[in-house]
Design a protein around this motif. Structure first.
Motif, short mmCIF file in Angstrom:
data_model
loop_
_atom_site.label_atom_id
_atom_site.label_comp_id
_atom_site.label_asym_id
_atom_site.label_seq_id
_atom_site.Cartn_x
_atom_site.Cartn_y
_atom_site.Cartn_z
N SER A 87 0.83 -1.21 0.00
CA SER A 87 0.00 0.00 0.00
C SER A 87 0.86 1.26 0.00
CB SER A 87 -0.90 0.07 1.25
OG SER A 87 -1.77 -1.04 1.30
N GLY A 88 2.18 1.06 0.27
CA GLY A 88 3.01 2.26 0.49
C GLY A 88 4.38 2.17 -0.13
N SER A 89 5.40 2.54 0.66
CA SER A 89 6.75 2.74 0.10
C SER A 89 7.34 1.41 -0.42
CB SER A 89 7.68 3.33 1.15
OG SER A 89 8.00 2.34 2.10
N GLY A 90 6.96 0.30 0.19
CA GLY A 90 7.44 -0.97 -0.34
C GLY A 90 8.89 -1.28 -0.01
N SER A 91 9.38 -0.76 1.13
CA SER A 91 10.78 -1.08 1.49
C SER A 91 10.92 -2.55 1.84
CB SER A 91 11.24 -0.20 2.65
OG SER A 91 10.61 -0.57 3.84
N ASN A 92 9.86 -3.16 2.39
CA ASN A 92 9.91 -4.61 2.63
C ASN A 92 9.88 -5.38 1.31
OD1 ASN A 92 9.85 -5.47 5.59
ND2 ASN A 92 8.41 -3.77 5.55
N LEU A 93 9.10 -4.88 0.37
CA LEU A 93 9.09 -5.48 -0.98
C LEU A 93 10.51 -5.43 -1.55
CD1 LEU A 93 7.92 -6.38 -3.77
CD2 LEU A 93 7.47 -3.94 -4.20
N ASN A 134 2.39 -11.96 6.93
CA ASN A 134 2.36 -10.53 7.19
C ASN A 134 3.53 -10.18 8.09
OD1 ASN A 134 1.32 -7.83 7.13
ND2 ASN A 134 0.46 -8.15 9.18
N ILE A 135 3.94 -8.92 8.05
CA ILE A 135 4.95 -8.45 8.99
C ILE A 135 4.32 -7.32 9.81
CG2 ILE A 135 6.01 -6.72 7.43
CD1 ILE A 135 8.73 -7.78 8.75
N HIS A 136 4.57 -7.39 11.10
CA HIS A 136 3.97 -6.40 12.00
C HIS A 136 5.07 -5.80 12.86
CE1 HIS A 136 0.77 -4.53 14.35
NE2 HIS A 136 1.40 -4.91 15.43
N PRO A 137 5.09 -4.47 13.01
CA PRO A 137 6.18 -3.81 13.73
C PRO A 137 5.99 -3.84 15.25
CG PRO A 137 4.72 -2.16 12.82
CD PRO A 137 4.18 -3.50 12.40
N SER A 138 5.91 -5.05 15.81
CA SER A 138 5.93 -5.19 17.27
C SER A 138 6.35 -6.62 17.60
CB SER A 138 4.55 -4.93 17.89
OG SER A 138 3.72 -6.08 17.75
N LEU A 181 2.04 -10.01 2.50
CA LEU A 181 1.53 -8.67 2.78
C LEU A 181 2.72 -7.84 3.27
CD1 LEU A 181 -1.71 -9.59 4.80
CD2 LEU A 181 -1.42 -9.35 2.32
N ALA A 182 3.07 -6.80 2.54
CA ALA A 182 4.24 -5.98 2.89
C ALA A 182 3.80 -4.53 3.00
CB ALA A 182 5.31 -6.16 1.81
N GLY A 183 3.37 -4.17 4.19
CA GLY A 183 2.85 -2.82 4.37
C GLY A 183 1.51 -2.66 3.70
N PHE A 184 0.78 -3.75 3.63
CA PHE A 184 -0.55 -3.72 3.00
C PHE A 184 -1.54 -3.31 4.07
CE2 PHE A 184 -3.46 -4.47 -0.29
CZ PHE A 184 -4.55 -5.17 0.19
N LEU A 201 15.27 -4.03 10.85
CA LEU A 201 15.16 -5.44 11.26
C LEU A 201 14.14 -6.18 10.40
CD1 LEU A 201 15.20 -5.13 15.17
CD2 LEU A 201 17.05 -5.92 13.68
N GLU A 202 13.07 -5.46 10.03
CA GLU A 202 12.06 -6.06 9.14
C GLU A 202 12.71 -6.52 7.84
OE1 GLU A 202 8.97 -3.20 8.43
OE2 GLU A 202 8.60 -2.93 10.57
N HIS A 203 13.62 -5.71 7.34
CA HIS A 203 14.26 -5.99 6.05
C HIS A 203 15.22 -7.17 6.14
CE1 HIS A 203 13.39 -1.50 5.17
NE2 HIS A 203 12.32 -2.25 5.08
C1 GRF Z 1 6.28 -1.53 7.87
O1 GRF Z 1 6.68 -0.83 9.01
C2 GRF Z 1 5.58 -2.78 8.27
O2 GRF Z 1 5.96 -3.27 9.52
C3 GRF Z 1 4.15 -2.37 8.35
O3 GRF Z 1 3.97 -1.36 7.38
C4 GRF Z 1 5.22 -0.76 7.11
C5 GRF Z 1 5.38 -0.89 5.63
O4 GRF Z 1 6.58 -0.47 5.22
N1 GRF Z 1 3.31 -3.50 8.08
P1 GRF Z 1 7.02 -0.66 3.69
O5 GRF Z 1 5.86 -0.21 2.81
O6 GRF Z 1 7.33 -2.13 3.48
O7 GRF Z 1 8.21 0.22 3.56
#
Ligand code: GRF
Length: 197
Positions: A8-14, A102-106, A81-84, A168-170
């Motif tokens: 949905s956003g910047s996609g840094s995890n993508l 999914n990844i969750h920041p906690s 799901l990467a920031g979805f 750390l997510e990356h």
């Molecule tokens: C990340 O912080 C992730 O934990 C959360 O949404 C954010 C998405 O970041 N689910 P990005 O779009 O992958 O940069």
């Protein structure tokens, strides 16, 4: 193995997944927002992308059905799901049961939902982090795959903490995707199974 990534956003995890996975390949990127920078990242990587604007659908289920149809044309082994930033219907979650991350920041089960970094700070926690989990019908509640943590510093604010957690997510998201694509990781009735190769 074939991976479809929802953003949905910047996609840094993508981007981290594109850069680091070896056992799988990202075959498509789907965004619910036309302005997601992650679409640019997909384009630069030569990966097909699609925009499915949820505002174009009368209700959650019809949007999810359209997403399932779009996703399934790519025949994914795994949906990531990467920031979805959409809550998914039980029909969607069931359809991809056992192959939806999914990844969750906690450090789940702590801090499900939003504003996790500020909540950890407000609680006076000594550490914080991120979690990759299989998606189930419970929001941010599915079986855990990988977690990473970082100490909370007295100098931290939500932004500095988020930045450290983001890095750390990356690290953990590409790992989890690679393990699944290599067939080392799966969700069984007993929970998450990871072979000790
Ligand atoms: C990340 O912080 C992730 O934990 C959360 O949404 C954010 C998405 O970041 N689910 P990005 O779009 O992958 O940069």
């Amino acid at each position: 193995a074939r991976v479809v990534v929802l953003i949905s956003g910047s996609g840094s995890n993508l981007q981290a997944i594109l850069d680091k996975i070896e056992a799988g390949q990202v075959v498509a990127v789907i965004s619910n927002r036309a302005d997601a920078f992650g679409l640019k990242r997909a384009e630069l990587a030569g990966i097909p992308s699609q925009i499915l604007d949820h505002k174009g659908f009368s209700d959650r289920l019809s949007f999810d059905q359209a997403m399932m149809q779009a996703i399934d044309t790519y025949q994914p082994d795994l949906v990531v799901l990467a920031g979805f930033m959409r809550i998914l219907s039980p029909e969607f979650v069931q359809h991809y049961s056992g192959r939806l991350f999914n990844i969750h920041p906690s450090l789940l089960p702590l801090y499900k939902g939003m504003h996790t970094h500020q909540r950890a700070l407000d609680a006076g926690d000594l550490e914080h982090g991120c979690s990759v989990h299989f998606v189930t019908e419970e929001l941010d509640g599915g079986p855990l795959v990988i977690q990473a943590k970082t100490p909370i510093l007295t100098s931290d604010d939500a932004a500095s903490l988020q930045e450290r957690v983001h890095s750390l997510e990356h690290i953990i998201y590409p790992l989890a995707v690679d393990w699944f694509c290599a067939g080392r990781l799966r969700l069984t009735a007993e929970g998450v199974w990871l072979d000790d190769q």
